[in-house]
Enzyme design. Sequence first.
Site, PDB file in Angstrom:
ATOM      1  N   PRO A  10       0.793  -1.229   0.000  1.00  0.00           N
ATOM      2  CA  PRO A  10       0.000   0.000   0.000  1.00  0.00           C
ATOM      3  C   PRO A  10       0.823   1.277   0.000  1.00  0.00           C
ATOM      4  CG  PRO A  10      -0.070  -1.073   2.145  1.00  0.00           C
ATOM      5  CD  PRO A  10       0.566  -2.039   1.198  1.00  0.00           C
ATOM      6  N   ASN A  11       0.342   2.213  -0.776  1.00  0.00           N
ATOM      7  CA  ASN A  11       0.873   3.584  -0.872  1.00  0.00           C
ATOM      8  C   ASN A  11       2.184   3.686  -1.653  1.00  0.00           C
ATOM      9  OD1 ASN A  11      -1.273   4.751   0.751  1.00  0.00           O
ATOM     10  ND2 ASN A  11      -0.313   3.694   2.477  1.00  0.00           N
ATOM     11  N   ARG A  18       5.230  10.965  -2.464  1.00  0.00           N
ATOM     12  CA  ARG A  18       4.856  10.653  -1.083  1.00  0.00           C
ATOM     13  C   ARG A  18       6.045  10.879  -0.153  1.00  0.00           C
ATOM     14  NH1 ARG A  18       4.546   4.531   1.328  1.00  0.00           N
ATOM     15  NH2 ARG A  18       3.866   5.127   3.408  1.00  0.00           N
ATOM     16  N   TYR A  23      11.109   8.857   1.586  1.00  0.00           N
ATOM     17  CA  TYR A  23      11.168   7.790   0.587  1.00  0.00           C
ATOM     18  C   TYR A  23      11.911   8.179  -0.695  1.00  0.00           C
ATOM     19  CZ  TYR A  23       7.712   5.735   3.686  1.00  0.00           C
ATOM     20  OH  TYR A  23       7.085   5.223   4.790  1.00  0.00           O
ATOM     21  N   ASN A  74       7.995  -5.638  -0.454  1.00  0.00           N
ATOM     22  CA  ASN A  74       7.862  -4.421   0.342  1.00  0.00           C
ATOM     23  C   ASN A  74       6.374  -4.307   0.658  1.00  0.00           C
ATOM     24  OD1 ASN A  74       7.688  -1.966   1.548  1.00  0.00           O
ATOM     25  ND2 ASN A  74       8.953  -0.872   0.056  1.00  0.00           N
ATOM     26  N   ALA A  77       2.928  -0.684   5.077  1.00  0.00           N
ATOM     27  CA  ALA A  77       2.437  -0.720   6.463  1.00  0.00           C
ATOM     28  C   ALA A  77       1.875  -2.086   6.856  1.00  0.00           C
ATOM     29  CB  ALA A  77       1.376   0.361   6.660  1.00  0.00           C
ATOM     30  N   ASP A  87       1.159 -15.590   7.117  1.00  0.00           N
ATOM     31  CA  ASP A  87       0.668 -16.959   6.892  1.00  0.00           C
ATOM     32  C   ASP A  87       0.750 -17.344   5.414  1.00  0.00           C
ATOM     33  OD1 ASP A  87       0.159 -17.360   9.554  1.00  0.00           O
ATOM     34  OD2 ASP A  87      -2.010 -17.088   9.407  1.00  0.00           O
ATOM     35  N   GLU A  98      12.236  -9.479   2.821  1.00  0.00           N
ATOM     36  CA  GLU A  98      11.482  -8.286   3.226  1.00  0.00           C
ATOM     37  C   GLU A  98      12.321  -7.058   2.894  1.00  0.00           C
ATOM     38  OE1 GLU A  98      10.250  -8.202   7.355  1.00  0.00           O
ATOM     39  OE2 GLU A  98      10.260  -6.021   7.368  1.00  0.00           O
ATOM     40  N   HIS A 100      12.440  -2.629   2.678  1.00  0.00           N
ATOM     41  CA  HIS A 100      11.898  -1.289   2.933  1.00  0.00           C
ATOM     42  C   HIS A 100      12.863  -0.259   2.376  1.00  0.00           C
ATOM     43  CE1 HIS A 100       8.899  -3.046   5.502  1.00  0.00           C
ATOM     44  NE2 HIS A 100       9.871  -3.744   6.074  1.00  0.00           N
ATOM     45  N   ARG A 107      12.800   4.730  12.817  1.00  0.00           N
ATOM     46  CA  ARG A 107      11.543   5.493  12.775  1.00  0.00           C
ATOM     47  C   ARG A 107      10.664   5.150  13.991  1.00  0.00           C
ATOM     48  NH1 ARG A 107       9.086   4.967   6.966  1.00  0.00           N
ATOM     49  NH2 ARG A 107       7.850   6.727   7.749  1.00  0.00           N
TER      50      ARG A 107
HETATM   51  C1  DQA Z   1       8.015   1.161   3.954  1.00  0.00           C
HETATM   52  C2  DQA Z   1       8.083   1.366   5.476  1.00  0.00           C
HETATM   53  C3  DQA Z   1       6.716   1.153   6.102  1.00  0.00           C
HETATM   54  O1  DQA Z   1       6.782   1.358   7.500  1.00  0.00           O
HETATM   55  C4  DQA Z   1       5.720   2.143   5.522  1.00  0.00           C
HETATM   56  O2  DQA Z   1       4.427   1.911   6.067  1.00  0.00           O
HETATM   57  C5  DQA Z   1       5.698   2.111   4.037  1.00  0.00           C
HETATM   58  C6  DQA Z   1       6.960   2.049   3.316  1.00  0.00           C
HETATM   59  C7  DQA Z   1       9.367   1.489   3.271  1.00  0.00           C
HETATM   60  O3  DQA Z   1       9.559   1.068   2.141  1.00  0.00           O
HETATM   61  O4  DQA Z   1      10.201   2.179   3.865  1.00  0.00           O
HETATM   62  O5  DQA Z   1       4.650   2.225   3.417  1.00  0.00           O
HETATM   63  O6  DQA Z   1       7.710  -0.198   3.693  1.00  0.00           O
END
Ligand code: DQA
Length: 147
Positions: A10-11, A18, A23, A74, A77, A87, A98, A100, A107
Site C-alpha cells: 500500500p501507498n 509521497r 522515501y 515491500n 504498512a 501466513d 522483506e 523497505h 523510525r
Molecule cells: C516502507 C516502510 C513502512 O513502514 C511504511 O508503512 C511504508 C513504506 C518502506 O519502504 O520504507 O509504506 O515499507
Amino acid sequence: MTSILILNGPNLNLLGTRQPEVYGRTTLADVEALCRAHGDTRGAKVAFMQSNSEGALIDAIHAAKGVHDGIILNAGAYTHTSIALMDAISSVELPVIELHLSNVHAREDFRHVSYIARVALGVICGFGAAGYPLAMDALMGHLAAGS
Ligand code: DQA
C-alpha cells in the site's frame, strides 16, 4: 532462468511524491525499470506488481508458487500488522526477502514490529531504491547456493 516476483504494498504507487524526505524522489516506475535492468544483467526474469489491497497481495503470493523462484516483498504498512501476509508466505514455502526503502528501525516504534521478518529469509532496509537490486542479488545468491 531464475524468476523473481517483486511485490509492493500500500501507498507505494505514490513513490516520488509521497513524503520524499523519507522515501526519496524515485517513482515506482523508476524502481521497476531499475529492477528489470538489473534482472537483465543478472539473467533473472522479473515480475513486478503493486497493490493497495492486502487480499491482492496474498493472492499474488499464492499464485507465485510453482511460477517464481522467490519473492521480494515491500509490504508497506502491512508489514507491521498483517498476520495474513505472514501466513501466506509460510504457506507457499518460497524464499521471501522483506524490503523497505526507509530504515524502519530508525523510525516510530510501531515500525519496529514486522510479521514478515518472522518468515522471511532476510530483511533489507534503509537503502532507498538501491535496496531492490541488493535484494535481488541476495535472493539469487541464496537460490544458487541451494541448487
Ligand atoms: C516502507 C516502510 C513502512 O513502514 C511504511 O508503512 C511504508 C513504506 C518502506 O519502504 O520504507 O509504506 O515499507
